[in-house]
Design an enzyme around this catalytic site. Sequence first.
Site, short mmCIF file in Angstrom:
data_model
loop_
_atom_site.label_atom_id
_atom_site.label_comp_id
_atom_site.label_asym_id
_atom_site.label_seq_id
_atom_site.Cartn_x
_atom_site.Cartn_y
_atom_site.Cartn_z
N ASN A 187 -0.15 -17.89 -19.83
CA ASN A 187 -1.83 -18.22 -19.57
C ASN A 187 -1.90 -18.43 -18.00
O ASN A 187 -1.06 -19.36 -17.46
CB ASN A 187 -2.02 -19.57 -20.17
CG ASN A 187 -3.62 -19.89 -19.79
OD1 ASN A 187 -3.91 -19.77 -18.82
ND2 ASN A 187 -4.06 -20.50 -20.80
N GLU B 162 -6.64 -16.47 -20.26
CA GLU B 162 -7.43 -17.14 -19.29
C GLU B 162 -7.35 -16.16 -17.92
O GLU B 162 -7.29 -16.67 -16.82
CB GLU B 162 -6.94 -18.62 -18.69
CG GLU B 162 -7.55 -19.45 -19.81
CD GLU B 162 -7.65 -20.92 -19.42
OE1 GLU B 162 -8.65 -21.31 -18.85
OE2 GLU B 162 -6.65 -21.65 -19.55
N ASP C 62 -1.72 -18.66 -25.82
CA ASP C 62 -2.07 -20.20 -25.80
C ASP C 62 -2.69 -20.60 -26.92
O ASP C 62 -3.72 -20.27 -27.24
CB ASP C 62 -2.58 -20.26 -24.48
CG ASP C 62 -3.18 -21.82 -24.22
OD1 ASP C 62 -2.54 -22.37 -24.98
OD2 ASP C 62 -3.90 -21.77 -23.16
N ASN D 297 -3.01 -23.69 -27.85
CA ASN D 297 -3.47 -25.09 -27.68
C ASN D 297 -3.27 -26.13 -28.62
O ASN D 297 -4.09 -27.13 -28.80
CB ASN D 297 -5.11 -24.98 -27.13
CG ASN D 297 -5.65 -24.76 -25.81
OD1 ASN D 297 -4.81 -25.47 -25.06
ND2 ASN D 297 -6.33 -23.75 -25.68
N ASP E 235 2.31 -22.99 -25.76
CA ASP E 235 2.38 -21.38 -25.90
C ASP E 235 3.31 -21.06 -26.55
O ASP E 235 4.49 -21.32 -26.74
CB ASP E 235 2.65 -20.81 -24.43
CG ASP E 235 1.22 -21.60 -23.47
OD1 ASP E 235 0.48 -20.87 -23.28
OD2 ASP E 235 1.63 -22.59 -22.82
N ASP F 50 -1.34 -23.79 -14.53
CA ASP F 50 -0.64 -25.14 -15.43
C ASP F 50 0.13 -24.66 -16.57
O ASP F 50 0.70 -25.48 -16.79
CB ASP F 50 -1.84 -25.91 -15.67
CG ASP F 50 -3.04 -25.19 -16.44
OD1 ASP F 50 -3.06 -23.97 -16.39
OD2 ASP F 50 -3.89 -25.81 -16.93
N HIS F 51 0.07 -23.34 -16.85
CA HIS F 51 1.12 -22.88 -17.87
C HIS F 51 2.19 -21.94 -17.32
O HIS F 51 2.03 -21.46 -16.30
CB HIS F 51 0.52 -21.79 -18.75
CG HIS F 51 -0.58 -22.72 -19.75
ND1 HIS F 51 -0.80 -22.98 -21.02
CD2 HIS F 51 -2.04 -23.00 -19.33
CE1 HIS F 51 -1.81 -23.50 -21.57
NE2 HIS F 51 -2.50 -23.76 -20.44
#
Length: 256
Positions: A7, A34, A145, A147, A216, A245-246
């Site tokens: 991501n 994303e 991802d 989530n 992930d 952030d991933h």
Amino acid sequence: MKIATWNVNSLRVRLGQVIDWLRAVEPDVLAMQETKCKDEHFPADAFAEIGYRVEFSGEAGYNGVAIASRKEATGVATDIDGFDDHQRRVIAATIGELRVINLYVPNGQRVGSEKYEYKLRWLAALRDHLRIELERHGQLVVLGDFNVAPEDEDVHDPAAWEGKIMCSEPERAAIRSLRQLGLHDAFRLFEQPPQSFTWWDYRAGAFRRNLGLRIDLILVSEQLRQMCKSCTIDAAPRRNERPSDHVPVIAEFAFG
DNA sequence: ATGGTGGCGCGGCCA
């Protein structure tokens, strides 16, 4: 054969990091989420220059998914069959014998919210879709991802996160239902360091303190499970300037 | 601490 997911949280911001990472790691396939990039602005040339083709499904500002691959991709699909959704969260492609389904599962915001209900509906439709894909493709990888942190060991502080978004029981049940179809969590096929995570909040020094979640995932069909040689998290890109952030997750298979 | 940071895009939403 190396297959990865990342991501990138805006491909425009992260393009240099993604290109550098591809050159260093040389995966056969990279699934990105994303991208936040409309199709007419997708930076396909930057990938072509380093020997990758790209398939993508994007929108302005939010969501967006893409698959970069060394070999040609065919049979590209950008939706869950029978689930009407304008949000660009799915791209699937066949590369050689391998079927790749790249997902950006809805975040869900807060348990009980409208977005949470959408997340659960989305995951239920995904399960029905994957049941059919598994009948069609022996070598199926479903990655991205999700989530959702599947188990307590995927959470830095399970007590603090209990029942919260990404850890709630209905979300975890949805992930279990994917595994019941015959999809295996590649990361858990191998012994792994404790406190292994793929996402850390930008706030409050979460990465420095390793306050993360493993959300992930790379899920593989039974045929691929038998060929899977490793699955690792590459946390190095989180130390870049302006990181996502991933971080990437990479699975290696004994073929190709 | 209902905060904190980051991306998009220029006000407020989303994560």
